[in-house]
Design a protein around this motif. Structure first.
Motif, PDB file in Angstrom:
ATOM      1  N   LYS A   1       0.380  -1.084   0.026  1.00  0.00           N
ATOM      2  CA  LYS A   1       0.111   0.222   0.197  1.00  0.00           C
ATOM      3  C   LYS A   1       0.856   0.939  -0.062  1.00  0.00           C
ATOM      4  O   LYS A   1       2.264   0.991   0.699  1.00  0.00           O
TER       5      LYS A   1
ATOM      6  N   GLU B   1      -1.269   4.021  10.225  1.00  0.00           N
ATOM      7  CA  GLU B   1      -1.927   2.510   9.587  1.00  0.00           C
ATOM      8  C   GLU B   1      -0.561   1.160   9.517  1.00  0.00           C
ATOM      9  O   GLU B   1      -1.505   0.096  10.438  1.00  0.00           O
TER      10      GLU B   1
ATOM     11  N   SER C   1     -13.994 -10.072  -0.919  1.00  0.00           N
ATOM     12  CA  SER C   1     -14.602  -9.237   0.412  1.00  0.00           C
ATOM     13  C   SER C   1     -15.695  -9.804   0.913  1.00  0.00           C
ATOM     14  O   SER C   1     -16.310 -11.127  -0.341  1.00  0.00           O
TER      15      SER C   1
ATOM     16  N   HIS D   1     -11.516   0.607  15.230  1.00  0.00           N
ATOM     17  CA  HIS D   1     -11.226   0.499  13.747  1.00  0.00           C
ATOM     18  C   HIS D   1     -12.430   1.866  13.452  1.00  0.00           C
ATOM     19  O   HIS D   1     -11.601   1.710  12.618  1.00  0.00           O
TER      20      HIS D   1
ATOM     21  N   ASP E   1     -14.660   1.932  10.660  1.00  0.00           N
ATOM     22  CA  ASP E   1     -14.703   1.924   9.446  1.00  0.00           C
ATOM     23  C   ASP E   1     -14.654   0.160   9.213  1.00  0.00           C
ATOM     24  O   ASP E   1     -14.148  -0.341   7.957  1.00  0.00           O
TER      25      ASP E   1
ATOM     26  N   LYS F   1     -16.915  -2.205   7.769  1.00  0.00           N
ATOM     27  CA  LYS F   1     -17.705  -2.440   6.460  1.00  0.00           C
ATOM     28  C   LYS F   1     -17.572  -3.647   5.334  1.00  0.00           C
ATOM     29  O   LYS F   1     -16.312  -4.305   5.449  1.00  0.00           O
TER      30      LYS F   1
ATOM     31  N   ASP G   1     -16.367  -4.213   2.528  1.00  0.00           N
ATOM     32  CA  ASP G   1     -15.269  -3.701   1.533  1.00  0.00           C
ATOM     33  C   ASP G   1     -14.267  -3.998   2.857  1.00  0.00           C
ATOM     34  O   ASP G   1     -13.045  -4.560   1.914  1.00  0.00           O
ATOM     35  N   ASN G   2     -14.288  -4.072   4.174  1.00  0.00           N
ATOM     36  CA  ASN G   2     -13.261  -3.809   4.943  1.00  0.00           C
ATOM     37  C   ASN G   2     -13.064  -5.262   5.844  1.00  0.00           C
ATOM     38  O   ASN G   2     -12.282  -5.499   6.105  1.00  0.00           O
TER      39      ASN G   2
ATOM     40  N   ILE H   1      -9.928  -8.781   8.688  1.00  0.00           N
ATOM     41  CA  ILE H   1     -10.096  -7.179   9.187  1.00  0.00           C
ATOM     42  C   ILE H   1      -9.157  -6.435   8.054  1.00  0.00           C
ATOM     43  O   ILE H   1      -7.526  -6.942   8.852  1.00  0.00           O
ATOM     44  N   ILE H   2      -9.380  -6.100   7.164  1.00  0.00           N
ATOM     45  CA  ILE H   2      -8.352  -5.126   6.542  1.00  0.00           C
ATOM     46  C   ILE H   2      -8.189  -4.066   6.970  1.00  0.00           C
ATOM     47  O   ILE H   2      -9.764  -3.278   7.185  1.00  0.00           O
ATOM     48  N   ASP H   3      -7.731  -2.687   5.960  1.00  0.00           N
ATOM     49  CA  ASP H   3      -7.578  -1.894   6.237  1.00  0.00           C
ATOM     50  C   ASP H   3      -7.438  -0.924   7.811  1.00  0.00           C
ATOM     51  O   ASP H   3      -8.855  -1.015   8.287  1.00  0.00           O
TER      52      ASP H   3
ATOM     53  N   THR I   1     -17.496   5.219   6.967  1.00  0.00           N
ATOM     54  CA  THR I   1     -18.528   5.035   6.023  1.00  0.00           C
ATOM     55  C   THR I   1     -20.052   5.324   6.478  1.00  0.00           C
ATOM     56  O   THR I   1     -20.334   4.709   7.333  1.00  0.00           O
TER      57      THR I   1
END
Length: 618
Positions: A347, A366, A402, A439, A441, A443, A445-446, A457-459, A483
């Motif tokens: 990243k 991060e 995902s 965290h 965020d 959702k 997508d994460n 769990i990412i991001d 989000t």
């Protein structure tokens, strides 16, 4: 927090009590940190103090007081701060001297062993709770708990621009500021007569410990004085004030030696006033506060260049890009491979934010967070050994899909399958919360599901770390980073939040997985005021998915409460309620038509038939 219960108490205390005077200020050597760790947490200036301390047995045959100051360097100074501790072993307790020595040495050692992401309050209270129970356990050989391993405890933790006070007993903490002396602590003791008093609070006295905690701002040139009762019982506050005023006037350029000389003079004065107790004092003066201009912070943050947007075949350090996974205005994600054929995800920050210090700090955090969260259900950051030429970080390469894609393929997925995934997600969330990290965020997508069915769990881009939030910075940090469709009301409204904010987001995901659609008829993202949230209408999940039992819906409804206090305490309690059938409340009336609709209509038809036949025959 685990304490080593096998330490040798005798050898530990003998070294601290055999000498008449203890001048052992505990100062750390230079703490070695890798370049990577220094990159992950930019240091905003440095706190600096002058400090001195003296402890003497006075007229007593042995010294039952214990003192300690630790002034770390580098990253630890920023994340954990400076600690000053003073303790007085209770004379009536056979293990008083040992208790005070244990409390000082172990508190300092264990406090600095707690996670850097923890707040001062969490770190110190966890350590003190364990320490108190240990001392209480050691004292159980005595019939009277007051005669066991009992001591007073007073500590100051200086971190960034704040001081944190922890206090139990009758030792004292004073602050001298702009010519005024303020007693910050209060004595936990009860007087029986003019000559006798008893402690009402102390370490080791009871299995449960109540400690006074305060947090307050510190200012340049503040002086903090810690004393045991051998001093303040004979030296009045007025005399302490006069001594501090004279000290500040006669020592415009303070040094550690000057602070120690003041403590020695105070001990000598108490001795001359016929104090019959041990005599201990600590003096800490604030030399420098960790404040910097935004330009200074940016210069530190920008020490490594932003890599340019890359394409397949391009190389950065030892890694070659094999696939571009994601590109947006905020970041880029690539699949890369090293010379050994190992695949990683890389990243990189977006060059759109090359002048944005707050963005750079968050990007660096991060990786810092990723190194400290250890769980099978959280993606691993794997680049701590690298000497990088640019700003980026690497994670393990995950193959799968995902949760958002899984939900598209499994509309209103089977309840059992959904629960299995939710249990794994909850384990990952709990790993964040154990480090006092939100965290913020969560959702679909994460959340990633590997080919083996393991949830990750990412991001970490929106995470809030309690311990880091205590560090002063001139940067204007974003407060709402999640989000809107999954963010809790308290975060959107700018209120103080805790783990129940992540719980709300988790419950939104759970509802969507079971119902095939978002809760509140998809209106959550349109709420911008408290009134908007109050007007939200919860639709039971079983109305869109009849396979979901009512008791499971009740758990979802509670977790999705607009008011945080009405939710579950944490995600673990929620997942337990979601996976454990509950008994129907016998006091709750459920209409027969809902309990058994088939029999209801059969009975109704039979009754109507009888009534029609009666009318025809009459």
């Amino acid at each position: 927090m685990q304490l080593n219960l096998k330490q040798n108490v005798e050898s530990e205390t003998d070294a601290m009590t055999k000498h008449e005077t203890s001048l052992s200020k505990i100062t750390s050597k230079s703490i070695q940190t890798s370049p990577e760790k220094q990159e992950q947490l930019p240091i905003s200036g440095a706190l600096a103090v002058f400090a001195g301390q003296v402890s003497s047995k006075g007229r007593k045959p042995e010294n039952e007081d214990a003192i300690g100051i630790k002034i770390p360097t580098g990253l630890t100074l920023t994340t954990k701060g400076i600690v000053s501790v003073i303790s007085d072993g209770v004379s009536a307790a056979e293990g008083g001297a040992k208790a005070s020595a244990i409390s000082v040495s172990n508190f300092i050692a264990d406090y600095y062993s707690t996670p850097e992401s923890w707040s001062v309050l969490t770190s110190s209270t966890r350590v003190l709770t364990a320490l108190n129970r240990w001392l209480y356990g050691l004292g159980q050989d005595y019939r009277d708990a007051r005669k066991g391993y009992v001591c007073t405890f007073s500590a100051l933790v200086f971190k960034s621009c704040s001081a944190h006070m922890l206090h139990a007993g009758d030792s004292r903490i004073y602050r001298f500021r702009q010519g005024q002396l303020v007693k910050l602590s209060r004595d936990h003791s009860t007087s029986v007569n003019e000559f006798t008093s008893y402690l009402t609070r102390a370490l080791g006295m009871d299995v449960n410990l109540e400690v006074d905690y305060k947090q307050f701002n510190i200012e340049l040139d503040d002086i903090y004085l810690l004393t045991t009762d051998g001093i303040h019982d004979v030296v009045t506050d007025h005399e302490l004030l006069k001594s501090l005023v004279k000290f500040q006037q006669s020592s415009p350029l303070l040094t550690d030696d000057a602070c120690e000389t003041f403590c020695q003079n105070l001990v000598d004065k108490a001795y001359e006033l016929d104090s019959g107790d041990n005599l201990s004092a600590q003096l800490i003066s604030i030399k420098q506060l960790p404040t910097q201009a935004i330009d200074d912070v940016y210069q530190k943050l920008s020490s490594r260049p932003f890599p340019p947007p890359m394409e397949v075949g391009m190389k950065l350090d030892d890694y070659e890009v094999t696939k571009v996974l994601h590109q947006s205005q905020r970041s880029q994600v690539y699949i890369v491979q090293n010379k050994l054929g190992e695949e990683r995800c890389m990243k990189t920050p977006s060059v759109n934010y090359i002048d944005d210090a707050a963005y750079i700090e968050r990007f660096m955090l991060e990786s810092w967070i990723g190194h400290r969260i250890s769980s099978q259900h959280v993606v691993k950051v794997v680049d701590h050994h690298l000497n990088k030429s640019a700003l980026y970080y690497l994670t393990e390469y995950l193959q799968g899909l995902s949760l958002a894609d899984w939900m598209v393929q499994h509309q209103r997925g089977p309840v059992e399958d959904v629960l299995q995934l939710l249990k794994q997600i909850e384990t990952g969330i709990r790993a964040f919360h154990r480090k006092e990290t939100l965290h913020q965020d969560l959702k679909p997508d994460n959340i990633f599901i590997t080919r083996e069915g393991v949830v990750k769990i990412i991001d970490f881009g929106a995470c809030h770390i309690k311990g880091i939030a205590e560090i002063n910075t001139p940067l204007k940090r974003d407060q709402i980073l999640g989000t809107a469709d999954y963010t809790s009301p308290e975060v959107i409204l700018g209120y103080q939040s805790d783990g129940r904010a992540d719980l709300f987001s988790f419950a939104v995901i759970a509802y969507e997985m079971l119902a095939g659609e978002p809760p509140f008829k998809g209106q959550l993202a349109k709420c911008h005021s408290r009134n908007d949230f109050v007007k939200l209408c919860y639709v039971p999940v079983y109305k869109t998915n009849p396979m979901v039992p009512e008791w499971m819906d009740k758990a979802l409804e509670k977790a999705l409460s607009v008011e945080p206090s009405l939710r579950f305490v944490d995600t673990n309690e929620f997942i337990h309620a979601l996976t454990t059938p509950s008994q129907t409340d016998s006091k709750t009336f459920i209409p027969f038509i809902q309990r058994n609709p088939i029999k209801f209509w059969q009975s109704t038809c039979a009754t109507l038939l009888i009534w029609v036949m009666y009318l025809l025959l009459s």
